[in-house]
Design an enzyme around this catalytic site. Structure first.
Site, PDB file in Angstrom:
ATOM      1  N   TYR A   1       8.247   1.590   9.565  1.00  0.00           N
ATOM      2  CA  TYR A   1       9.469   1.533   8.770  1.00  0.00           C
ATOM      3  C   TYR A   1      10.617   2.314   9.409  1.00  0.00           C
ATOM      4  O   TYR A   1      11.781   2.117   9.052  1.00  0.00           O
ATOM      5  CB  TYR A   1       9.225   2.074   7.364  1.00  0.00           C
ATOM      6  CG  TYR A   1       8.295   1.226   6.515  1.00  0.00           C
ATOM      7  CD1 TYR A   1       7.868  -0.022   6.939  1.00  0.00           C
ATOM      8  CD2 TYR A   1       7.852   1.680   5.289  1.00  0.00           C
ATOM      9  CE1 TYR A   1       7.014  -0.794   6.171  1.00  0.00           C
ATOM     10  CE2 TYR A   1       6.996   0.926   4.501  1.00  0.00           C
ATOM     11  CZ  TYR A   1       6.588  -0.313   4.946  1.00  0.00           C
ATOM     12  OH  TYR A   1       5.744  -1.073   4.176  1.00  0.00           O
TER      13      TYR A   1
ATOM     14  N   ASP B   1      -0.182  -0.338  -3.762  1.00  0.00           N
ATOM     15  CA  ASP B   1       0.160  -1.409  -4.697  1.00  0.00           C
ATOM     16  C   ASP B   1      -1.090  -2.178  -5.115  1.00  0.00           C
ATOM     17  O   ASP B   1      -1.228  -2.583  -6.277  1.00  0.00           O
ATOM     18  CB  ASP B   1       1.176  -2.359  -4.062  1.00  0.00           C
ATOM     19  CG  ASP B   1       2.597  -1.839  -4.160  1.00  0.00           C
ATOM     20  OD1 ASP B   1       2.761  -0.627  -4.424  1.00  0.00           O
ATOM     21  OD2 ASP B   1       3.542  -2.625  -3.966  1.00  0.00           O
TER      22      ASP B   1
ATOM     23  N   LYS C   1      -6.205   0.902  11.900  1.00  0.00           N
ATOM     24  CA  LYS C   1      -6.597  -0.350  12.555  1.00  0.00           C
ATOM     25  C   LYS C   1      -6.823  -0.052  14.032  1.00  0.00           C
ATOM     26  O   LYS C   1      -6.238  -0.666  14.931  1.00  0.00           O
ATOM     27  CB  LYS C   1      -5.519  -1.417  12.343  1.00  0.00           C
ATOM     28  CG  LYS C   1      -5.965  -2.832  12.679  1.00  0.00           C
ATOM     29  CD  LYS C   1      -7.142  -3.333  11.852  1.00  0.00           C
ATOM     30  CE  LYS C   1      -7.476  -4.771  12.230  1.00  0.00           C
ATOM     31  NZ  LYS C   1      -8.739  -5.226  11.608  1.00  0.00           N
TER      32      LYS C   1
ATOM     33  N   ASP D   1      -8.378  -3.502   6.753  1.00  0.00           N
ATOM     34  CA  ASP D   1      -8.804  -4.731   6.091  1.00  0.00           C
ATOM     35  C   ASP D   1     -10.048  -4.496   5.240  1.00  0.00           C
ATOM     36  O   ASP D   1     -10.161  -4.986   4.112  1.00  0.00           O
ATOM     37  CB  ASP D   1      -9.005  -5.867   7.094  1.00  0.00           C
ATOM     38  CG  ASP D   1      -9.684  -5.435   8.380  1.00  0.00           C
ATOM     39  OD1 ASP D   1      -9.976  -4.228   8.549  1.00  0.00           O
ATOM     40  OD2 ASP D   1      -9.927  -6.312   9.230  1.00  0.00           O
TER      41      ASP D   1
ATOM     42  N   ASP E   1       1.632   1.809   1.799  1.00  0.00           N
ATOM     43  CA  ASP E   1       2.489   1.033   0.911  1.00  0.00           C
ATOM     44  C   ASP E   1       1.698  -0.121   0.300  1.00  0.00           C
ATOM     45  O   ASP E   1       1.723  -0.354  -0.917  1.00  0.00           O
ATOM     46  CB  ASP E   1       3.678   0.515   1.721  1.00  0.00           C
ATOM     47  CG  ASP E   1       4.790  -0.045   0.858  1.00  0.00           C
ATOM     48  OD1 ASP E   1       4.655  -0.055  -0.378  1.00  0.00           O
ATOM     49  OD2 ASP E   1       5.815  -0.481   1.420  1.00  0.00           O
TER      50      ASP E   1
END
Length: 350
Positions: free
Chosen positions: A140, A250, A190, A222, A246
């Site tokens: 970001y 959620d 990852k 994942d 993020d």
């Protein structure tokens, strides 16, 4: 004690849920003998509409000097026409960076499995986890970024970058949090395909020896997304980067029942920033049906983390749980109670 806060109601339903949280803070101050001082400012889209600036200098100064900031929500579709770099949502990223708020804490606790939940109670009841998300680095913020070229040759570029110091400081937040909880850290990355994640895993593992009472595990993002819904009770503290955090937080919201229940705290070098995880929900603005519980719970985190008022924070959390066990729920939880009614029930429980 003097409780001095800056309120940034923001956009959409932000003003509605922040007003409810302010009412709760006022009740807490009255009950426990504190003095609440609130300074309000327009921010993001609301400020852009009034001044042409999403984050004016006066608001920057107020936020920089504040022990704690309560933020409602950011974002308005009316501003989507603006260039990416000028959109009011960028003000939130600037605020986090200005505060040095590199650690985002997002607790998810399942005390009551609500009627509309897609989960069987025996699968998630008792889940209690904390997502520690790195907040001022990663994709970001990484440079270079942008859209370049013309026509069909245009290319979108974002850079996923972490250095050792950034990883160390967020990892220590997670390890210390786990030391106050069940002593488990699951670092999510990852590392099998991303060099930034490979460094992340190496640095996090190198710090584990500083915290002998904490057990460290690693998990690819994942698989972590799958395990969150398969067996959330296995997690205590989840440590991860900006983008993964993020997304996972959620996803974890559905365990509690809705994004409308999840609070967050962003802490680091300066004052604490407290905000509900949900967005500005422009489709329900002004209807009086927004769920204020995430904003109220964010205020509870403020009482605890910034002001050290653990008893007061626990009282607010207990009042929120009492509200959720009642016979009237907000719209996003399958009920039809208004914002005003839900705030009133929390106040009654207090």
């Amino acid at each position: 004690m003097e409780l001095r806060i800056v309120c940034l109601p923001g956009d959409g339903i932000g003003p509605e849920v922040v007003a409810a949280a302010e009412r709760v803070l006022t009740r807490v101050a009255e009950r426990f003998g504190h003095r609440l001082l609130v300074e309000r400012h327009d921010f993001a889209g609301a400020s852009w509409d009034r001044t042409g600036e999403a984050f004016p200098d006066a608001v920057r100064a107020a936020c920089a000097a504040a022990p704690a900031i309560l933020l409602g929500a950011v974002g308005d579709p009316r501003h989507d026409r603006l260039p990416q770099a000028e959109r009011p949502e960028r003000a939130l990223l600037e605020l986090r960076r200005m505060l040095g708020a590199y650690a985002n804490l997002r607790p998810v606790r399942v005390d009551t499995v609500l009627p509309h939940s897609p989960f069987r109670p025996e699968a998630i009841e008792g889940a209690d986890l904390l997502i520690v998300r790195e907040l001022t680095g990663g994709i970001y913020y990484g440079e270079p970024r942008g859209i370049r070229g013309e026509g069909r040759n245009r290319v979108g570029v974002n850079t996923l970058r972490y250095d050792v110091a950034e990883i160390e400081r967020i990892a220590r937040v997670a390890f210390r949090a786990a030391g106050r909880r069940r002593g488990l850290v699951c670092s999510v990355d990852k590392a099998n395909v991303l060099e930034s994640s490979a460094l992340w895993r190496e640095v996090v593992a190198s710090l584990a020896g500083e915290f002998p009472n904490v057990t460290l595990d690693h998990m690819y993002v994942d698989r972590a997304a799958m395990e969150l819904v398969r067996d959330p009770r296995q997690f205590d503290v989840i440590l991860t980067g900006n983008m993964f955090g993020d997304i996972l937080s959620d996803e974890a919201a559905i365990l509690a029942g809705s994004l409308g229940l999840l609070p967050s705290a962003s802490v680091g070098d300066g004052g604490g920033l407290y905000e509900p995880v949900h967005g500005s929900a422009p489709d329900i603005v002004g209807q009086g049906i927004a769920n204020p519980l995430a904003a109220i719970s964010s205020a509870a985190m403020m009482l605890d983390l910034t002001f050290g008022l653990e008893e007061e924070a626990r009282a607010v959390e207990a009042a929120v749980r009492a509200c959720l066990r009642g016979d009237r729920l907000p719209r996003d939880l399958g009920g039809d109670a208004s914002t005003e009614e839900i705030a009133g029930r929390v106040l009654d429980a207090l």
